[in-house]
Design a protein around this motif. Sequence first.
Motif, PDB file in Angstrom:
ATOM      1  N   ASP A  25     -32.999 -20.749 -13.737  1.00  0.00           N
ATOM      2  CA  ASP A  25     -33.493 -20.650 -15.121  1.00  0.00           C
ATOM      3  C   ASP A  25     -34.245 -19.316 -15.154  1.00  0.00           C
ATOM      4  O   ASP A  25     -35.413 -19.244 -14.776  1.00  0.00           O
ATOM      5  CB  ASP A  25     -34.428 -21.851 -15.376  1.00  0.00           C
ATOM      6  CG  ASP A  25     -34.977 -21.890 -16.790  1.00  0.00           C
ATOM      7  OD1 ASP A  25     -34.458 -21.171 -17.662  1.00  0.00           O
ATOM      8  OD2 ASP A  25     -35.940 -22.651 -17.018  1.00  0.00           O
ATOM      9  N   LEU A  26     -33.526 -18.262 -15.569  1.00  0.00           N
ATOM     10  CA  LEU A  26     -33.991 -16.892 -15.314  1.00  0.00           C
ATOM     11  C   LEU A  26     -35.190 -16.464 -16.180  1.00  0.00           C
ATOM     12  O   LEU A  26     -35.498 -17.090 -17.186  1.00  0.00           O
ATOM     13  CB  LEU A  26     -32.820 -15.927 -15.547  1.00  0.00           C
ATOM     14  CG  LEU A  26     -31.589 -16.214 -14.677  1.00  0.00           C
ATOM     15  CD1 LEU A  26     -30.413 -15.349 -15.126  1.00  0.00           C
ATOM     16  CD2 LEU A  26     -31.883 -15.989 -13.193  1.00  0.00           C
ATOM     17  N   GLY A  27     -35.808 -15.380 -15.741  1.00  0.00           N
ATOM     18  CA  GLY A  27     -36.875 -14.777 -16.552  1.00  0.00           C
ATOM     19  C   GLY A  27     -38.255 -15.267 -16.182  1.00  0.00           C
ATOM     20  O   GLY A  27     -38.515 -15.615 -15.033  1.00  0.00           O
TER      21      GLY A  27
ATOM     22  N   ASN B 254     -31.643  -9.035  -8.262  1.00  0.00           N
ATOM     23  CA  ASN B 254     -31.885 -10.397  -7.767  1.00  0.00           C
ATOM     24  C   ASN B 254     -30.868 -11.382  -8.332  1.00  0.00           C
ATOM     25  O   ASN B 254     -30.401 -12.274  -7.619  1.00  0.00           O
ATOM     26  CB  ASN B 254     -33.306 -10.862  -8.136  1.00  0.00           C
ATOM     27  CG  ASN B 254     -34.339 -10.272  -7.207  1.00  0.00           C
ATOM     28  OD1 ASN B 254     -34.041  -9.934  -6.063  1.00  0.00           O
ATOM     29  ND2 ASN B 254     -35.557 -10.136  -7.680  1.00  0.00           N
TER      30      ASN B 254
ATOM     31  N   TYR C 281     -34.964 -16.540  -5.043  1.00  0.00           N
ATOM     32  CA  TYR C 281     -33.637 -17.178  -5.061  1.00  0.00           C
ATOM     33  C   TYR C 281     -32.573 -16.230  -4.538  1.00  0.00           C
ATOM     34  O   TYR C 281     -31.487 -16.645  -4.179  1.00  0.00           O
ATOM     35  CB  TYR C 281     -33.292 -17.724  -6.450  1.00  0.00           C
ATOM     36  CG  TYR C 281     -33.254 -16.689  -7.559  1.00  0.00           C
ATOM     37  CD1 TYR C 281     -32.238 -15.755  -7.626  1.00  0.00           C
ATOM     38  CD2 TYR C 281     -34.215 -16.680  -8.558  1.00  0.00           C
ATOM     39  CE1 TYR C 281     -32.199 -14.809  -8.646  1.00  0.00           C
ATOM     40  CE2 TYR C 281     -34.195 -15.752  -9.577  1.00  0.00           C
ATOM     41  CZ  TYR C 281     -33.191 -14.817  -9.607  1.00  0.00           C
ATOM     42  OH  TYR C 281     -33.162 -13.884 -10.610  1.00  0.00           O
TER      43      TYR C 281
ATOM     44  N   GLY D 176     -33.886 -22.924  -8.070  1.00  0.00           N
ATOM     45  CA  GLY D 176     -34.192 -21.572  -7.587  1.00  0.00           C
ATOM     46  C   GLY D 176     -35.341 -20.910  -8.327  1.00  0.00           C
ATOM     47  O   GLY D 176     -35.888 -19.909  -7.867  1.00  0.00           O
TER      48      GLY D 176
ATOM     49  N   GLY E 123     -40.641 -28.217 -14.845  1.00  0.00           N
ATOM     50  CA  GLY E 123     -40.029 -29.088 -15.864  1.00  0.00           C
ATOM     51  C   GLY E 123     -38.634 -29.560 -15.463  1.00  0.00           C
ATOM     52  O   GLY E 123     -38.346 -30.767 -15.462  1.00  0.00           O
TER      53      GLY E 123
ATOM     54  N   GLN F 217     -46.596 -18.043 -17.432  1.00  0.00           N
ATOM     55  CA  GLN F 217     -46.809 -16.628 -17.091  1.00  0.00           C
ATOM     56  C   GLN F 217     -47.046 -15.808 -18.361  1.00  0.00           C
ATOM     57  O   GLN F 217     -47.925 -14.956 -18.408  1.00  0.00           O
ATOM     58  CB  GLN F 217     -45.603 -16.088 -16.311  1.00  0.00           C
ATOM     59  CG  GLN F 217     -45.515 -16.641 -14.901  1.00  0.00           C
ATOM     60  CD  GLN F 217     -44.157 -16.444 -14.259  1.00  0.00           C
ATOM     61  OE1 GLN F 217     -43.137 -16.354 -14.939  1.00  0.00           O
ATOM     62  NE2 GLN F 217     -44.133 -16.408 -12.940  1.00  0.00           N
TER      63      GLN F 217
ATOM     64  N   THR G 145     -38.437 -22.573  -9.983  1.00  0.00           N
ATOM     65  CA  THR G 145     -39.153 -23.825 -10.291  1.00  0.00           C
ATOM     66  C   THR G 145     -40.131 -23.695 -11.446  1.00  0.00           C
ATOM     67  O   THR G 145     -40.266 -24.625 -12.257  1.00  0.00           O
ATOM     68  CB  THR G 145     -39.874 -24.312  -9.020  1.00  0.00           C
ATOM     69  OG1 THR G 145     -38.878 -24.465  -8.013  1.00  0.00           O
ATOM     70  CG2 THR G 145     -40.585 -25.618  -9.242  1.00  0.00           C
TER      71      THR G 145
HETATM   72  C1  LIG Z   1     -38.035 -19.552 -17.001  1.00  0.00           C
HETATM   73  S1  LIG Z   1     -39.127 -19.873 -15.655  1.00  0.00           S
HETATM   74  C2  LIG Z   1     -38.552 -21.388 -15.019  1.00  0.00           C
HETATM   75  C3  LIG Z   1     -39.091 -22.591 -15.747  1.00  0.00           C
HETATM   76  C4  LIG Z   1     -38.699 -23.901 -15.108  1.00  0.00           C
HETATM   77  N1  LIG Z   1     -37.265 -24.112 -15.141  1.00  0.00           N
HETATM   78  C5  LIG Z   1     -39.423 -25.075 -15.735  1.00  0.00           C
HETATM   79  O1  LIG Z   1     -38.751 -26.025 -16.185  1.00  0.00           O
HETATM   80  O2  LIG Z   1     -40.650 -25.068 -15.770  1.00  0.00           O
HETATM   81  C6  LIG Z   1     -38.593 -18.735 -14.442  1.00  0.00           C
HETATM   82  C7  LIG Z   1     -39.362 -18.786 -13.131  1.00  0.00           C
HETATM   83  O3  LIG Z   1     -38.592 -18.015 -12.193  1.00  0.00           O
HETATM   84  C8  LIG Z   1     -39.483 -17.372 -11.316  1.00  0.00           C
HETATM   85  N2  LIG Z   1     -38.764 -16.256 -10.697  1.00  0.00           N
HETATM   86  C9  LIG Z   1     -38.487 -15.041 -11.212  1.00  0.00           C
HETATM   87  N3  LIG Z   1     -37.787 -14.308 -10.325  1.00  0.00           N
HETATM   88  C10 LIG Z   1     -37.610 -15.093  -9.229  1.00  0.00           C
HETATM   89  C11 LIG Z   1     -36.953 -14.904  -7.987  1.00  0.00           C
HETATM   90  N4  LIG Z   1     -36.330 -13.764  -7.686  1.00  0.00           N
HETATM   91  N5  LIG Z   1     -36.946 -15.936  -7.109  1.00  0.00           N
HETATM   92  C12 LIG Z   1     -37.575 -17.122  -7.405  1.00  0.00           C
HETATM   93  N6  LIG Z   1     -38.231 -17.341  -8.566  1.00  0.00           N
HETATM   94  C13 LIG Z   1     -38.234 -16.340  -9.465  1.00  0.00           C
HETATM   95  C14 LIG Z   1     -40.650 -16.960 -12.185  1.00  0.00           C
HETATM   96  O4  LIG Z   1     -41.799 -16.760 -11.390  1.00  0.00           O
HETATM   97  C15 LIG Z   1     -40.753 -18.178 -13.126  1.00  0.00           C
HETATM   98  O5  LIG Z   1     -41.697 -19.100 -12.633  1.00  0.00           O
END
Ligand SMILES: C[S@@+](CC[C@H](N)C(=O)[O-])C[C@H]1O[C@@H](n2cnc3c(N)ncnc32)[C@H](O)[C@@H]1O
Length: 303
Positions: free
Chosen positions: A93-95, A207, A72, A20, A26, A100, A22
């Motif tokens: 994986d929030l935040g 969200n 998501y 949810g 990773g 960024q 991406t």
């Molecule tokens: C902590 S990063 C995820 C890192 C990822 N798991 C990786 O391994 O590279 C969180 C991502 O969630 C996205 N994000 C934040 N709010 C979102 C939402 N409501 N729906 C979908 N993506 C969201 C952000 O843009 C960011 O790219």
Amino acid sequence: MVEEVLSALQVRTGGHYIDGTTGEGGHSLAILGAVSPPPHLLCLDVDAEALEAAGNRMMEYGGNATMRQASYSDVAEVAEEAGFLHPDGMLLDLGLSSLQLDKGERGFSFRQEALLDMRFDPSQSLTAGDIVNGYREVELADIIYRYGEERRSRRIARAIVGSRPVGTTTQLAEIVTNSVGRRRGRIHPATKTFQAIRIAVNDELSNIQRGLEGAVDTLGAKGRLAVIAYHSIEDRIVKNALRFMASSCICPPSVPQCVCGHVPTVRIVNRRVIKPSTQEVRSNARSRSARLRVAERLQIQAI
Ligand SMILES: C[S@@+](CC[C@H](N)C(=O)[O-])C[C@H]1O[C@@H](n2cnc3c(N)ncnc32)[C@H](O)[C@@H]1O
């Protein structure tokens, strides 16, 4: 927390999974590479730039990786449209991602001068600048208190309003620092204010709540939901929402006999929150605050 996520999701060949959040891809790559032949993966992110970069990294998996620029919080609709009807697992994986945070011009960090932006989705209209320069002092104080857990929120809000217009990240950080002072060895005084404004810009807490409900509605029986949170406000929402969905009675304690008829929809897999290993924290300092919670969708009996 890649290993912990893979073990939580129990990835299998032929299975359908949703990432949810991406980001840079990773976790997505790890899910795709966990078994051979790879599973089917639906990758969501609101940030088109991140999604494109992640898509390029997943090129070798061809049709097994499906990319959608979407929130998501809309997972039920998006999954149905993409043909992921009863997926076997979903990760949140929030935040914000390291990419960024490190891209100064996105305005998430006070370490680099940039316009006050902080949007995950750059096509959204509300920016951090709109909040900092447009909201009433009392609204600003409320955001900083609730989303930043900052005790000195009123003083900070007063200083911000008194310094308008505030143009950049470094100006905002300086205003906060001058209003509350800086103590050695503590986190930067603007950290909590920046977190609070980012949460407000992206409506993150609503969200999360909607995303958790959508995920549980979407998952197939025994499907796993894994959620990583980075601060106590997010983690509390995740913990309470999963506990609520897992409980067989939600009557107030004063009611002597259950009258609610609440039906649990999940089973909590890890009673104790999962934290990153010492080794991971050593190699990636940003992972130190990560907290993973896992739940499993229950089979709902038709009445
Ligand atoms: C902590 S990063 C995820 C890192 C990822 N798991 C990786 O391994 O590279 C969180 C991502 O969630 C996205 N994000 C934040 N709010 C979102 C939402 N409501 N729906 C979908 N993506 C969201 C952000 O843009 C960011 O790219």
